[in-house]
Design an enzyme around this catalytic site. Sequence first.
Site, mmCIF file in Angstrom:
data_model
loop_
_atom_site.group_PDB
_atom_site.id
_atom_site.type_symbol
_atom_site.label_atom_id
_atom_site.label_comp_id
_atom_site.label_asym_id
_atom_site.label_seq_id
_atom_site.Cartn_x
_atom_site.Cartn_y
_atom_site.Cartn_z
ATOM 1 N N TRP A 46 0.706 -1.277 0.027
ATOM 2 C CA TRP A 46 0.121 -0.008 -0.098
ATOM 3 C C TRP A 46 0.657 1.479 -0.134
ATOM 4 O O TRP A 46 0.742 2.185 -0.619
ATOM 5 C CB TRP A 46 -1.094 0.055 1.248
ATOM 6 N N LYS A 190 -2.042 0.503 9.878
ATOM 7 C CA LYS A 190 -3.171 -0.015 10.657
ATOM 8 C C LYS A 190 -3.047 -1.116 11.736
ATOM 9 O O LYS A 190 -2.133 -2.160 11.630
ATOM 10 C CB LYS A 190 -4.205 -0.726 9.627
ATOM 11 N N LYS A 279 -10.187 -4.319 11.989
ATOM 12 C CA LYS A 279 -10.481 -5.245 10.855
ATOM 13 C C LYS A 279 -9.320 -6.441 10.551
ATOM 14 O O LYS A 279 -9.673 -7.420 10.049
ATOM 15 C CB LYS A 279 -10.794 -4.399 9.951
ATOM 16 N N GLN A 369 -0.333 -7.699 10.095
ATOM 17 C CA GLN A 369 -0.323 -6.864 11.206
ATOM 18 C C GLN A 369 -1.363 -7.324 12.083
ATOM 19 O O GLN A 369 -1.507 -6.877 13.142
ATOM 20 C CB GLN A 369 -0.615 -5.316 10.681
#
Length: 456
Positions: A46, A190, A279, A369
């Site tokens: 990303w 995240k 998430k 993660q």
Amino acid sequence: MVGSVHVNGSVNGGNGTEERLDELRRLLGKSDGDLLKIVGIGAGAWGSVFAALLQDAYGRFREKVQIRIWRRAGRSVDRTTAEHLFEVINSREDVLRRLIRRCAYLKYVEARLGDRTLYADEILRDGFCLNMIDTPLCPLKVVTNLQEAVWDADIVVNGLPSTETREVFEEISKYWKERISVPVIISLAKGIEASLDPIPRIITPTQMISSATGVPTENILYLGGPNIASEIYNKEYANARICGSNKWRKPLAKFLRQPHFIVWDNSDLVTHEVMGGLKNVYAIGAGMVAALTNESATSKSVYFAHCTSEMIFITHLLTEQPEKLAGPLLADTYVTLLKGRNAWYGQMLAKGELSPDMGDSIKGKGMIQGISAVGAFFELLSQPSLSVQHPEENKQVAPAELCPILKRLYRILIKRELSTRDILQALRDETMNDPRERIEMAQSHAFYRPSLLGKP
């Protein structure tokens, strides 16, 4: 303004691009001839795609903006990956022609034959992210010296995993001690850290960055959304939210917006950043359920109902009026549970192709993660000082006891005392409450614990 053709074949017309760049330059106080300097820190999938999107959109305005990306030097590309990379190059005529034109093709031939070692920073300059070989990007300006990358940057994009954010930004702070202007930081990370002393609390990546660098929180923003990096670079329609102070989020949303990548702005930094970590936690379980049930739509929907109710419960512990799990926030959760490295990891665990003993950094995928986030959230929410009233039993319990999926994931991934198949038991437990009841319980505001974010 004449449109420009990108390496992936897309055409970017004017669309007010230069005007948006000029507007941001003015806001940052840039004079004519003074480059707006943007640097990405970390070159995962990303982070690399984000830098490439900016390069595609604004890179041609060389007298106004400089876009670079930092990654560590020395990471070699193994022979198997080099062979696959060679196949990707030869399957894409546009990429092949570009490398030949840049006199860069021969080194990939030599690496394919085992006569040369390639390095991650070297191939990134040619547009190949080591964690996303199958999706060639535009060529990027790569810096391997951190001080050179950040010392005069106007905008810093944190593309590091949450587990590396604090360490790297503590180093960056050494190079900013004599800065006069304060940079703007956009965090893509995240995940969270859990601090248990003196009181249990969550530390988000934007808080880590502020603590490490002294940059005020109004200059640090979080960008998240339903984003699969490779799909976004291939121009699949996507949207995101940039969250933070009003001063920066609105102009940055406008600057980052592209025809296929719509960016909205939102003030609720806490909910979006915490949900970004949550998430990933529940995506690992989603991958397990998908693999164990042969992609059963029914089982996956049951899991979705229960895990989102746990996520809503947890965010109501953290903030009194959290953003509702709807719109882009819900879509971000959905796509992460559906597809992404954390869901993939859960699938591979359930299929027996990976094991928790292999750690959280996986070849070709990067950092998973969600693993560290499972440990952080569960250990934090298990603290007796945070106890809440059990909805049915007349006793106080730690919040983690009301999150059965989180508890199972902790025992599977961190304690390693259960098999992946046990995730299904969290769905089949006859004593489990209707997810609606957990949501109603959370929305009563009886469980709000401001201390979790360091508030009195």
